[in-house]
Design an enzyme around this catalytic site. Sequence first.
Site, PDB file in Angstrom:
ATOM      1  N   GLY A   1      -6.520  76.476 -18.037  1.00 13.50           N
ATOM      2  CA  GLY A   1      -6.280  76.289 -16.600  1.00 13.50           C
ATOM      3  C   GLY A   1      -5.564  74.985 -16.265  1.00 13.50           C
ATOM      4  O   GLY A   1      -4.626  74.962 -15.473  1.00 13.50           O
TER       5      GLY A   1
ATOM      6  N   ARG B   1     -16.470  88.082 -27.840  1.00 16.16           N
ATOM      7  CA  ARG B   1     -16.264  86.672 -28.164  1.00 16.16           C
ATOM      8  C   ARG B   1     -17.628  86.059 -28.482  1.00 16.16           C
ATOM      9  O   ARG B   1     -18.584  86.204 -27.725  1.00 16.16           O
ATOM     10  CB  ARG B   1     -15.668  85.950 -26.965  1.00 16.16           C
ATOM     11  CG  ARG B   1     -15.515  84.478 -27.222  1.00 16.16           C
ATOM     12  CD  ARG B   1     -15.560  83.680 -25.968  1.00 16.16           C
ATOM     13  NE  ARG B   1     -15.391  82.272 -26.284  1.00 16.16           N
ATOM     14  CZ  ARG B   1     -15.670  81.301 -25.439  1.00 16.16           C
ATOM     15  NH1 ARG B   1     -16.118  81.580 -24.238  1.00 16.16           N
ATOM     16  NH2 ARG B   1     -15.499  80.062 -25.786  1.00 16.16           N
TER      17      ARG B   1
ATOM     18  N   GLY C   1      -9.214  73.211 -20.157  1.00 12.46           N
ATOM     19  CA  GLY C   1      -9.806  73.977 -19.063  1.00 12.46           C
ATOM     20  C   GLY C   1     -11.074  73.272 -18.653  1.00 12.46           C
ATOM     21  O   GLY C   1     -11.188  72.059 -18.837  1.00 12.46           O
ATOM     22  N   ASN C   2     -12.030  74.018 -18.153  1.00 14.49           N
ATOM     23  CA  ASN C   2     -13.299  73.394 -17.829  1.00 14.49           C
ATOM     24  C   ASN C   2     -13.929  72.815 -19.103  1.00 14.49           C
ATOM     25  O   ASN C   2     -14.490  71.733 -19.107  1.00 14.49           O
ATOM     26  CB  ASN C   2     -14.198  74.420 -17.154  1.00 14.49           C
ATOM     27  CG  ASN C   2     -15.180  73.724 -16.260  1.00 14.49           C
ATOM     28  OD1 ASN C   2     -14.976  72.572 -15.856  1.00 14.49           O
ATOM     29  ND2 ASN C   2     -16.271  74.393 -15.984  1.00 14.49           N
TER      30      ASN C   2
ATOM     31  N   ASP D   1     -13.637  70.357 -10.784  1.00 16.02           N
ATOM     32  CA  ASP D   1     -12.408  71.119 -10.575  1.00 16.02           C
ATOM     33  C   ASP D   1     -11.199  70.178 -10.538  1.00 16.02           C
ATOM     34  O   ASP D   1     -11.073  69.347  -9.638  1.00 16.02           O
ATOM     35  CB  ASP D   1     -12.526  71.885  -9.246  1.00 16.02           C
ATOM     36  CG  ASP D   1     -11.400  72.871  -9.075  1.00 16.02           C
ATOM     37  OD1 ASP D   1     -10.225  72.465  -9.156  1.00 16.02           O
ATOM     38  OD2 ASP D   1     -11.698  74.061  -8.871  1.00 16.02           O
TER      39      ASP D   1
ATOM     40  N   GLY E   1      -4.085  72.794 -18.643  1.00 17.44           N
ATOM     41  CA  GLY E   1      -2.885  72.660 -19.476  1.00 17.44           C
ATOM     42  C   GLY E   1      -1.710  73.467 -18.950  1.00 17.44           C
ATOM     43  O   GLY E   1      -0.556  73.021 -18.986  1.00 17.44           O
TER      44      GLY E   1
ATOM     45  N   HIS F   1     -12.936  77.139 -29.384  1.00 14.46           N
ATOM     46  CA  HIS F   1     -11.683  77.632 -28.765  1.00 14.46           C
ATOM     47  C   HIS F   1     -10.714  78.135 -29.835  1.00 14.46           C
ATOM     48  O   HIS F   1      -9.491  78.109 -29.629  1.00 14.46           O
ATOM     49  CB  HIS F   1     -10.952  76.509 -27.978  1.00 14.46           C
ATOM     50  CG  HIS F   1     -11.644  76.080 -26.720  1.00 14.46           C
ATOM     51  ND1 HIS F   1     -11.680  74.771 -26.326  1.00 14.46           N
ATOM     52  CD2 HIS F   1     -12.297  76.779 -25.767  1.00 14.46           C
ATOM     53  CE1 HIS F   1     -12.339  74.668 -25.181  1.00 14.46           C
ATOM     54  NE2 HIS F   1     -12.732  75.879 -24.824  1.00 14.46           N
TER      55      HIS F   1
ATOM     56  N   GLU G   1      -6.790  84.719 -25.172  1.00 12.93           N
ATOM     57  CA  GLU G   1      -7.839  84.872 -26.185  1.00 12.93           C
ATOM     58  C   GLU G   1      -8.225  86.340 -26.342  1.00 12.93           C
ATOM     59  O   GLU G   1      -8.576  86.779 -27.431  1.00 12.93           O
ATOM     60  CB  GLU G   1      -9.067  84.045 -25.781  1.00 12.93           C
ATOM     61  CG  GLU G   1      -8.811  82.552 -25.913  1.00 12.93           C
ATOM     62  CD  GLU G   1      -9.690  81.701 -25.022  1.00 12.93           C
ATOM     63  OE1 GLU G   1      -9.416  81.682 -23.803  1.00 12.93           O
ATOM     64  OE2 GLU G   1     -10.623  81.077 -25.523  1.00 12.93           O
TER      65      GLU G   1
ATOM     66  N   ARG H   1     -18.739  67.864 -19.280  1.00 11.42           N
ATOM     67  CA  ARG H   1     -19.222  67.348 -20.577  1.00 11.42           C
ATOM     68  C   ARG H   1     -18.595  65.982 -20.852  1.00 11.42           C
ATOM     69  O   ARG H   1     -17.405  65.794 -20.578  1.00 11.42           O
ATOM     70  CB  ARG H   1     -18.849  68.306 -21.712  1.00 11.42           C
ATOM     71  CG  ARG H   1     -19.609  69.611 -21.670  1.00 11.42           C
ATOM     72  CD  ARG H   1     -19.157  70.570 -22.750  1.00 11.42           C
ATOM     73  NE  ARG H   1     -19.023  71.897 -22.193  1.00 11.42           N
ATOM     74  CZ  ARG H   1     -18.251  72.851 -22.691  1.00 11.42           C
ATOM     75  NH1 ARG H   1     -17.529  72.633 -23.767  1.00 11.42           N
ATOM     76  NH2 ARG H   1     -18.195  74.024 -22.115  1.00 11.42           N
TER      77      ARG H   1
ATOM     78  N   ASN I   1     -16.297  88.918 -22.955  1.00 10.87           N
ATOM     79  CA  ASN I   1     -16.564  87.491 -23.109  1.00 10.87           C
ATOM     80  C   ASN I   1     -17.745  87.176 -22.192  1.00 10.87           C
ATOM     81  O   ASN I   1     -17.591  87.030 -20.984  1.00 10.87           O
ATOM     82  CB  ASN I   1     -15.318  86.694 -22.708  1.00 10.87           C
ATOM     83  CG  ASN I   1     -15.509  85.199 -22.876  1.00 10.87           C
ATOM     84  OD1 ASN I   1     -16.630  84.732 -23.077  1.00 10.87           O
ATOM     85  ND2 ASN I   1     -14.432  84.459 -22.775  1.00 10.87           N
TER      86      ASN I   1
END
Length: 401
Positions: free
Chosen positions: A331, A91, A210-211, A283, A333, A180, A385, A241, A7
């Site tokens: 991360g 990926r 996650g991020n 974070d 969730g 995702h 994944e 984002r 990845n």
Amino acid sequence: MKVLTINSGSSSVKYQFIDTDTKQSLCKGLIERIGISGTNLTHKRHDGIKTKASDNITDHESTIEQILKILVNPKYGVISDLKEIDAVGHRLVHAGEKFKHSVLIDEEVREELYECIEYAPLHNPANIKGIEASLDKLPGTPNVGVFDTTFHVNMPDYAYMYGIPYNYYKNHSIRRYGFHGTSHYYVSHRAAEILGEDIKSLKIITCHLGNGSSIAAVKGSVSVDTSMGFTPLEGLLMGTRCGDIDPGVIFTIAGKENFTIDQANNFFNKQCGVQGISGLTNDMREIEAEAENGNYRALLALKVFSYRLKKYIAAYIGVMNGVDVIVFTGGIGENSDVVRNMTLGNMDALGIKLDVKKNKTTRSSETTISAGDSPVKVMVIPANEELVIAMETSRIVMGKE
Ligand code: AMP
């Protein structure tokens, strides 16, 4: 079959070596800060033996070289010869409308992958660098591309069309794609497996937080809608984002700041989201700690994040005319009881009731966190994944449909 999954991001590469017959991960690792000072490789074998390395990693070529070296290292590796790598699975973030399924990477596909760069200029080039390096270092070993967009290919047209002139879709493939996909695929199937139900009879909402974050409505095993769109910028609020936004905001800020298109793209991808609202960090752990300490903007970021997720969940219940299971992964969730509670609190009218204690104590393990009498099951399922990429790679190499 033994598959190396790669990845490859712009400054980091995650790898895992997986036996697809037993579905066991033999070892995994992460190389961070590629091309930046302080490059670091951390490697962990399935039996817990770990090591770190930092030498001679300057680009994606040398990164792949180091990964291969460590795989055959007598002390930390898991194979004695690189010939034991049966295939490499990569990926790939964005396939546009070119690739609807995973592909064996040959010369022709390689060319076509370059044509997909325009769809995800921030992600696709780094993915391709990983492929080029792997083809170079492991000649003769099959390489397979597994796309983030594939799981969403059966989204109906009314879910993927934007309100723009149709010729931009026809001539330039501008539409919603979703990302995702390997994560949404894995946790939805895993949820059905854990519950002992046929996924074809279930309505599942999967929240990959996650991020980067996205949510998908999975009806009868098909992703019928998802929050990310033409790029991974649409949808939920994310680390940096902005997610859904009135395009008018883009014109106004770009005008005020005299942004070029690239600068505007960079701004809405890298300086917004939780980080932009809080003015602190992307974070979520730190955001939660600051919110707890009474920082207004950190708490606001947390509220915007959870509120938007709540709205999407309610929308997808409408889209599917109900929901049986809601799954949290990624991360945030998997680890943030605060986000799960803020999101699903006060949704009992829609049949969602959390078990407060189970929610509070669950961290990155497969657990059902809904109350015993909750009509909707809520589950935490750690993302995997890499396993999906490895299984897909094995399927393609063996020529199975
Ligand atoms: P990922 O992109 O899936 O690796 O997720 C990264 C995000 O997960 C970061 O925002 C982390 O702060 C967040 N995260 C990891 N552990 C926790 C935790 N215990 N509580 C809240 N957020 C967490």
